[in-house]
Scaffold this motif. Sequence first.
Motif, PDB file in Angstrom:
ATOM      1  N   TYR A 118       0.837  -1.203   0.000  1.00 19.72           N
ATOM      2  CA  TYR A 118       0.000   0.000   0.000  1.00 19.72           C
ATOM      3  C   TYR A 118       0.877   1.261   0.000  1.00 19.72           C
ATOM      4  O   TYR A 118       0.690   2.160  -0.820  1.00 19.72           O
ATOM      5  N   CYS A 261     -11.069   3.452  -2.009  1.00 17.83           N
ATOM      6  CA  CYS A 261     -11.423   3.350  -0.587  1.00 17.83           C
ATOM      7  C   CYS A 261     -12.143   4.631  -0.137  1.00 17.83           C
ATOM      8  O   CYS A 261     -11.728   5.736  -0.489  1.00 17.83           O
ATOM      9  N   CYS A 264      -9.413   6.593   2.365  1.00 14.61           N
ATOM     10  CA  CYS A 264      -8.123   7.153   1.907  1.00 14.61           C
ATOM     11  C   CYS A 264      -8.083   7.439   0.400  1.00 14.61           C
ATOM     12  O   CYS A 264      -7.104   8.006  -0.080  1.00 14.61           O
ATOM     13  N   CYS A 273     -10.456   0.004   2.272  1.00 11.81           N
ATOM     14  CA  CYS A 273      -9.322  -0.825   1.827  1.00 11.81           C
ATOM     15  C   CYS A 273      -8.687  -1.587   2.999  1.00 11.81           C
ATOM     16  O   CYS A 273      -8.902  -1.253   4.169  1.00 11.81           O
ATOM     17  N   CYS A 276      -6.677   0.647   5.510  1.00  9.64           N
ATOM     18  CA  CYS A 276      -7.483   1.439   6.462  1.00  9.64           C
ATOM     19  C   CYS A 276      -8.111   0.547   7.518  1.00  9.64           C
ATOM     20  O   CYS A 276      -8.233   0.951   8.679  1.00  9.64           O
TER      21      CYS A 276
HETATM   22 ZN    ZN Z   1      -8.099   3.137   2.618  1.00 13.98          ZN
END
Ligand code: ZN
Length: 284
Positions: A118, A261, A264, A273, A276
């Motif tokens: 990520y 998401c 974010c 996501c 998160c």
């Molecule tokens: Zn996220």
Amino acid sequence: MNVENYKKKVFETIEKYDLIEKNDKIFVALSGGKDSTATLFLLKEYAENYVNAEIVAFHINLNFKYSDTIEEVVKEICRIAKVDLIVKNVKEYGIDILKISKIKKRPVCSVCGLIKRYLMNKVAKENRATKLATGHHMYDFLLFYFRNILTNNFEWNFKILPKLKAYTDKFVTKIRPLIFVKPEENKYFCEINKIPFLTICPYSISCDYIGCHASKLSVSIYELIRNEKIDWENFLKSVITFNKKYFSTYLKEQEEKIGRCEICNEPSNQKICGFCKLVLTSNK
Ligand code: ZN
Ligand code: SF4
């Protein structure tokens, strides 16, 4: 081992698959291990001699007990390579990997892997990088290939390419210049050039997470990969040719389908996501 042949093979891979283009800004994901360290030096040398591109190192401090020591080694590597370094500490994002691993009953490597994937994508985009280079070598891809077949995750194998192109602004294009070289060659390259590097992360040693190099399944696959009678380079080249020919459109469609998401705005197949969700767990 001949270092010049090794370098030649990496540079030929860069050229053949167009891994570096003029005025690229390439983020190199630098863990401090032999593979990512070799990637950094080789890309720097290639950019200096053949094509004008900016090479920047990116390191994620995982906030483990030994992570600050690793960060110091990474700084030293970048000082020797004469490249700028961007460091992000997972605690800036409210992440405690060990705590999440305990609460979620998930292996440390599984949590860590998700976070690194990520952040590599997000931070590279934030810094307007045109490409993200990783130090994955030939055995990583072979392991990935067989593990995916054996665990019925075969569609991930379509991503076995020297350049995994991004079709939307959700992702950054990933390049793998070491795809045809072996890990011991990367180690030798660092040693012969007196470049410091770190050895294995202690969390991997007892890990049986299926996606980990130390899992029982991975160790068994390694026995096969270590069979030198098989021309593995040629095998990988066939996989790449096959993927390029039949799956480029599929990968493009898959990427376009991915949403964002709600928290974010990063790519995600679900409302929130995976990253998160981990942040929410970490703050419990
Ligand atoms: Zn996220
Ligand atoms: Fe993370 Fe596991 Fe790799 Fe250590 S071995 S850096 S915990 S993925």
